[in-house]
Enzyme design. Sequence first.
Site, mmCIF file in Angstrom:
data_model
loop_
_atom_site.group_PDB
_atom_site.id
_atom_site.type_symbol
_atom_site.label_atom_id
_atom_site.label_comp_id
_atom_site.label_asym_id
_atom_site.label_seq_id
_atom_site.Cartn_x
_atom_site.Cartn_y
_atom_site.Cartn_z
ATOM 1 N N GLY A 215 0.812 -1.206 0.000
ATOM 2 C CA GLY A 215 0.000 0.000 0.000
ATOM 3 C C GLY A 215 0.849 1.260 0.000
ATOM 4 O O GLY A 215 1.926 1.309 -0.605
ATOM 5 N N SER A 216 0.395 2.263 0.713
ATOM 6 C CA SER A 216 1.026 3.580 0.652
ATOM 7 C C SER A 216 2.417 3.637 1.268
ATOM 8 O O SER A 216 3.138 4.614 1.044
ATOM 9 C CB SER A 216 0.129 4.614 1.320
ATOM 10 O OG SER A 216 -1.064 4.792 0.590
ATOM 11 N N THR A 217 2.817 2.631 2.044
ATOM 12 C CA THR A 217 4.189 2.651 2.560
ATOM 13 C C THR A 217 5.197 2.560 1.415
ATOM 14 O O THR A 217 6.328 3.038 1.535
ATOM 15 C CB THR A 217 4.440 1.502 3.551
ATOM 16 O OG1 THR A 217 4.185 0.243 2.911
ATOM 17 C CG2 THR A 217 3.551 1.642 4.780
ATOM 18 N N PHE A 218 4.770 1.996 0.277
ATOM 19 C CA PHE A 218 5.669 1.895 -0.873
ATOM 20 C C PHE A 218 5.929 3.263 -1.503
ATOM 21 O O PHE A 218 6.871 3.412 -2.280
ATOM 22 C CB PHE A 218 5.087 0.936 -1.918
ATOM 23 C CG PHE A 218 6.053 0.623 -3.040
ATOM 24 C CD1 PHE A 218 7.025 -0.345 -2.875
ATOM 25 C CD2 PHE A 218 5.993 1.311 -4.249
ATOM 26 C CE1 PHE A 218 7.930 -0.633 -3.893
ATOM 27 C CE2 PHE A 218 6.881 1.027 -5.271
ATOM 28 C CZ PHE A 218 7.857 0.045 -5.089
ATOM 29 N N LYS A 219 5.137 4.252 -1.167
ATOM 30 C CA LYS A 219 5.326 5.593 -1.725
ATOM 31 C C LYS A 219 6.687 6.178 -1.365
ATOM 32 O O LYS A 219 7.185 7.069 -2.056
ATOM 33 C CB LYS A 219 4.203 6.523 -1.257
ATOM 34 C CG LYS A 219 2.839 6.157 -1.845
ATOM 35 C CD LYS A 219 1.712 6.979 -1.234
ATOM 36 C CE LYS A 219 0.352 6.554 -1.788
ATOM 37 N NZ LYS A 219 -0.775 7.255 -1.138
#
Length: 488
Positions: A215-219
């Site tokens: 999810g957004s942690t990959f951003k």
Amino acid sequence: MTRYIRRASVFCLVLLVALLVNSARVMIFETDSLDDNPANRRNTIARYDQPRGNILVDGKTVTGSRDTGEQLRYERTYKKGPLYAPVTGYASQVYGTSLLENAEDDILSGTDPMLAPLPLFDDLTRSQQPSGEVATTINAAAQKAAYSGLAGRRGAVAALDPATGEILALVSSPSYDPGAIAGADAATASAWKKLIRAPSQPMLNRAIRQTYPPGSTFKIVTAAAALDSGVVTDVDEPTETPSPWRLPDTSTLLRNEAHGCEDASLADAIRVSCNTVMAKLGVQVGLKGMVSAATRFGFNDAGVRIPSGVARSNFDADMDRSQLALSSIGQFNTTATPLQMAMVSAAVANGGVLMAPHLVERTTDAHGNTVAQTGSKAYRQAMTPATAVQLQQMMQDAVEYGTGTNAQIRDVTVGGKTGTAQHGVGNKGAPYAWFISWARAPEAGSAQVAVAVVVEDASADRADISGGGSAAPIARDVMEAVLNSAKR
């Protein structure tokens, strides 16, 4: 008469020579095959004829051995088994070994040649040395904080020392007691059957063997790629991104859970977690650049060992532009272990240098003499130092006044990034809650801990999960435990 006696003597001599030749053949040429024959129980009996070496946490044993008085004399025991099972694994007289019990089996069973006083000593004497010990890098307080924080919910926690790569916590929940399957009796078989049939999969090490959409942690990875490639030169400059944003070559609109993402800068997109901005930046970086960036953080590497094998985290190398956009925000086929996402956070905290994660500090013989020591070594340069500094500030902003405020620690510099990951048919399952972070005490020159938390069965609604409601408090407690330990 004498002639017949002579003949009989010669015949007996020939038989004796043949017997000696056959014995030599068996001893020299067939030793290995006989040793490995499943019907030969001598090795098994010898293996359990002495206590197994211990595994240590903070210098204290978390394992032991029990004298059963049976043919397989010594049985493995565990102290606080469920707490440390994701670290130790199990050593069973019936079902073999796993995790650290497997990776360091030669030391723990006394069969490692390095334990012998002289080279080839064990081969020549056919003897077995007293078992050695394995000292882990685990911080007991951090391990307890992670285990308590998950409170039996499905999920995992991985914590690292960014400067050394030492694994400070490795928790998978729900867990199990490896002592229940250590023996060879009917109770052992029954316990094994229950564990492998349990729907919650307690024997699955979710911290290193289970991959999730990050999810957004990959951003954070996407932001590093955008900065290193020059796609973004000013983190505060508007990105000219509409909200919603149409995925390339499709009619599908990508929307944001957060407010304020219209034309947001990279800094704001990380602070409030804008899907549209980060997806667009991933497309601008391009497939080759994004694959290269993900690889530098450890994605697509099937050879990571700590020393147990770690499941490969994935970032596809062949995608169209819309798939790349989704992959850049941790969706589509992008998957990661919790350890992998702790590595992402650690690389940011360590100025862009990602250290090789490791779980064993050193191994010793029965007298405490060091057999082998695991030194810290760089794994990869994940990003430039300048990019790392900018990401550190953006992650700090996310904790101070963004989505990660639940990770704040008084008088401590904390950086973090929240995330949610959809799953299930039609993405109808409760989103996985993610949080990655790092912390630095006021007196420290660099970050002392990096953490990744994933909670599978988060009961909170999506908005709460996006705000770090489920995972951030666990990360905070783990970071506090490490920092408090450093003060002692």
